[in-house]
Design a protein around this motif. Sequence first.
Motif, PDB file in Angstrom:
ATOM      1  N   TYR A   3       0.937  -1.142  -0.110  1.00 24.35           N
ATOM      2  CA  TYR A   3      -0.096   0.036   0.165  1.00 24.35           C
ATOM      3  C   TYR A   3       0.863   1.213   0.027  1.00 24.35           C
ATOM      4  CZ  TYR A   3       0.989   0.254   4.875  1.00 24.35           C
ATOM      5  OH  TYR A   3       1.504   0.248   6.355  1.00 24.35           O
ATOM      6  N   MET A   4       2.299   1.174   0.072  1.00 18.27           N
ATOM      7  CA  MET A   4       3.064   2.234   0.018  1.00 18.27           C
ATOM      8  C   MET A   4       4.726   1.744  -0.368  1.00 18.27           C
ATOM      9  SD  MET A   4       4.263   4.602   3.316  1.00 18.27           S
ATOM     10  CE  MET A   4       2.696   5.253   3.837  1.00 18.27           C
ATOM     11  N   GLU A   5       5.167   2.813  -0.895  1.00 18.34           N
ATOM     12  CA  GLU A   5       6.575   2.515  -1.462  1.00 18.34           C
ATOM     13  C   GLU A   5       7.176   3.462  -0.535  1.00 18.34           C
ATOM     14  OE1 GLU A   5       7.836   1.686  -5.812  1.00 18.34           O
ATOM     15  OE2 GLU A   5       8.389   3.912  -5.144  1.00 18.34           O
ATOM     16  N   ASN A   6       8.526   2.816  -0.231  1.00 20.68           N
ATOM     17  CA  ASN A   6       9.537   3.655   0.729  1.00 20.68           C
ATOM     18  C   ASN A   6      10.896   3.236   0.387  1.00 20.68           C
ATOM     19  OD1 ASN A   6      10.093   4.811   3.597  1.00 20.68           O
ATOM     20  ND2 ASN A   6      10.603   2.892   3.974  1.00 20.68           N
ATOM     21  N   HIS A   7      11.702   4.135   0.860  1.00 21.40           N
ATOM     22  CA  HIS A   7      13.077   4.022   0.707  1.00 21.40           C
ATOM     23  C   HIS A   7      13.724   3.968   1.961  1.00 21.40           C
ATOM     24  CE1 HIS A   7      11.492   6.136  -2.954  1.00 21.40           C
ATOM     25  NE2 HIS A   7      12.555   5.293  -3.712  1.00 21.40           N
ATOM     26  N   SER A  13      13.789  -3.002   8.580  1.00 20.56           N
ATOM     27  CA  SER A  13      14.434  -3.548   7.100  1.00 20.56           C
ATOM     28  C   SER A  13      15.813  -2.684   7.003  1.00 20.56           C
ATOM     29  CB  SER A  13      13.411  -3.294   5.905  1.00 20.56           C
ATOM     30  OG  SER A  13      12.938  -1.881   6.081  1.00 20.56           O
ATOM     31  N   ALA A  14      16.059  -1.489   7.508  1.00 17.66           N
ATOM     32  CA  ALA A  14      17.269  -0.858   7.214  1.00 17.66           C
ATOM     33  C   ALA A  14      18.503  -1.545   7.739  1.00 17.66           C
ATOM     34  CB  ALA A  14      17.136   0.548   8.253  1.00 17.66           C
ATOM     35  N   VAL A  15      18.370  -2.536   8.634  1.00 17.30           N
ATOM     36  CA  VAL A  15      19.419  -3.298   8.896  1.00 17.30           C
ATOM     37  C   VAL A  15      19.890  -4.303   7.788  1.00 17.30           C
ATOM     38  CG1 VAL A  15      20.290  -4.881  10.473  1.00 17.30           C
ATOM     39  CG2 VAL A  15      19.086  -2.936  11.478  1.00 17.30           C
ATOM     40  N   ASP A  16      18.734  -4.773   7.235  1.00 15.92           N
ATOM     41  CA  ASP A  16      18.992  -5.720   6.043  1.00 15.92           C
ATOM     42  C   ASP A  16      19.512  -4.931   4.700  1.00 15.92           C
ATOM     43  OD1 ASP A  16      17.923  -7.812   7.725  1.00 15.92           O
ATOM     44  OD2 ASP A  16      15.974  -7.429   7.218  1.00 15.92           O
ATOM     45  N   VAL A  60      17.485   4.995   7.715  1.00 13.34           N
ATOM     46  CA  VAL A  60      15.870   4.799   8.459  1.00 13.34           C
ATOM     47  C   VAL A  60      14.927   4.880   7.242  1.00 13.34           C
ATOM     48  CG1 VAL A  60      15.930   7.384   8.494  1.00 13.34           C
ATOM     49  CG2 VAL A  60      14.433   6.199   9.951  1.00 13.34           C
ATOM     50  N   ASP A  61      13.558   4.445   7.531  1.00 16.90           N
ATOM     51  CA  ASP A  61      12.754   4.626   6.638  1.00 16.90           C
ATOM     52  C   ASP A  61      12.520   5.930   6.254  1.00 16.90           C
ATOM     53  OD1 ASP A  61      11.077   1.668   6.452  1.00 16.90           O
ATOM     54  OD2 ASP A  61      11.762   1.989   8.524  1.00 16.90           O
ATOM     55  N   GLU A  62      12.336   5.793   4.856  1.00 17.29           N
ATOM     56  CA  GLU A  62      12.051   7.560   4.287  1.00 17.29           C
ATOM     57  C   GLU A  62      10.781   8.219   5.169  1.00 17.29           C
ATOM     58  OE1 GLU A  62      11.863   9.896   0.115  1.00 17.29           O
ATOM     59  OE2 GLU A  62      11.318   7.727   0.344  1.00 17.29           O
ATOM     60  N   VAL A  63       9.590   7.634   5.496  1.00 22.47           N
ATOM     61  CA  VAL A  63       8.552   8.211   6.037  1.00 22.47           C
ATOM     62  C   VAL A  63       8.891   8.680   7.305  1.00 22.47           C
ATOM     63  CG1 VAL A  63       6.742   7.106   4.679  1.00 22.47           C
ATOM     64  CG2 VAL A  63       7.662   6.098   6.725  1.00 22.47           C
ATOM     65  N   VAL A  64       9.839   7.877   7.817  1.00 24.35           N
ATOM     66  CA  VAL A  64      10.199   8.358   9.495  1.00 24.35           C
ATOM     67  C   VAL A  64      11.360   9.495   9.341  1.00 24.35           C
ATOM     68  CG1 VAL A  64      11.279   7.569  11.424  1.00 24.35           C
ATOM     69  CG2 VAL A  64       9.666   6.307  10.219  1.00 24.35           C
ATOM     70  N   GLY A  65      12.282   9.307   8.457  1.00 27.63           N
ATOM     71  CA  GLY A  65      13.335  10.324   8.347  1.00 27.63           C
ATOM     72  C   GLY A  65      13.026  11.620   7.708  1.00 27.63           C
TER      73      GLY A  65
END
Length: 265
Positions: A121-125, A154-157, A195-200
């Motif tokens: 439902y969402m794309e992220n970087h 998933s940032a770690v991976d 970090v996830d783009e939405v958070v960062g």
Amino acid sequence: MKKTAAAALVLLGALLAGCSKTETPAPAAATPAPAAVTKIVVGLDDNFPPMGFRDEKNELVGFDIDMAKEAAKRLGLEVTFKPIDWSAKEAELSGKRVDALWNGLTITEERKQNIAFTAPYMENHQIIVVAASSAIKTKADLAGKTVGAQEGSSAVDAVKKEDAVFKSFKDFKTFGDNVTALMDLSTGRLDAVVVDEVVGRYYVAKKPQDYVVLEAHFGTEDYGVGVRKDDTELQGKLDKALADMKADGAAAKIAEQWFGKNIIK
């Protein structure tokens, strides 16, 4: 003697007839129908703004909170939110302490082994955030630096997938949540945070004088809602609710409230 013998034969015949009679088996008890699902428990990291976090009143708010509430309303389900240790999310789900993981959960092939996902439902970087005064401009500049990320994220991976870059770090530290990692960045204990783009971008927008987002990132990923692999009914219902929310604009409206634009995939 003849009468006695005849009587004996009649009695023997009756006994044999009784022994050969087939007993009709008792009908099997009907299997009770499974109880209809009326509520779901959503597991989340309650320190993951803007996806799910606590406001000044200590109430759970966020983009994914609003998305889950809207989906549950459409499905006629009561939804409750349970903060969990995000690094133990799969155990919480398989142990049936939560019914869904809905909190910026990245869809990966590894996670698919234990989790069933809805459609994205969402794309992220996975972006790289550094201090505004930092000389770091590229991934190559991370060589010899201390980099941080949220444990179990998933940032770690994503970082470890780029083996040469990962091995160039002086140190790689993980934190219980992104907020703590970013605080360590602001105090100089870290040189960069992945970090996830939405958070960062949420935090960078709050303190643009303190942080900078690099153009380089650690890949693109999709967010989905995770459920138990055998819970195909809930998976199907959530898929339909999300598709309907996208089609009628409800998801876009929620996205615009939190991000200022429609980031729904």
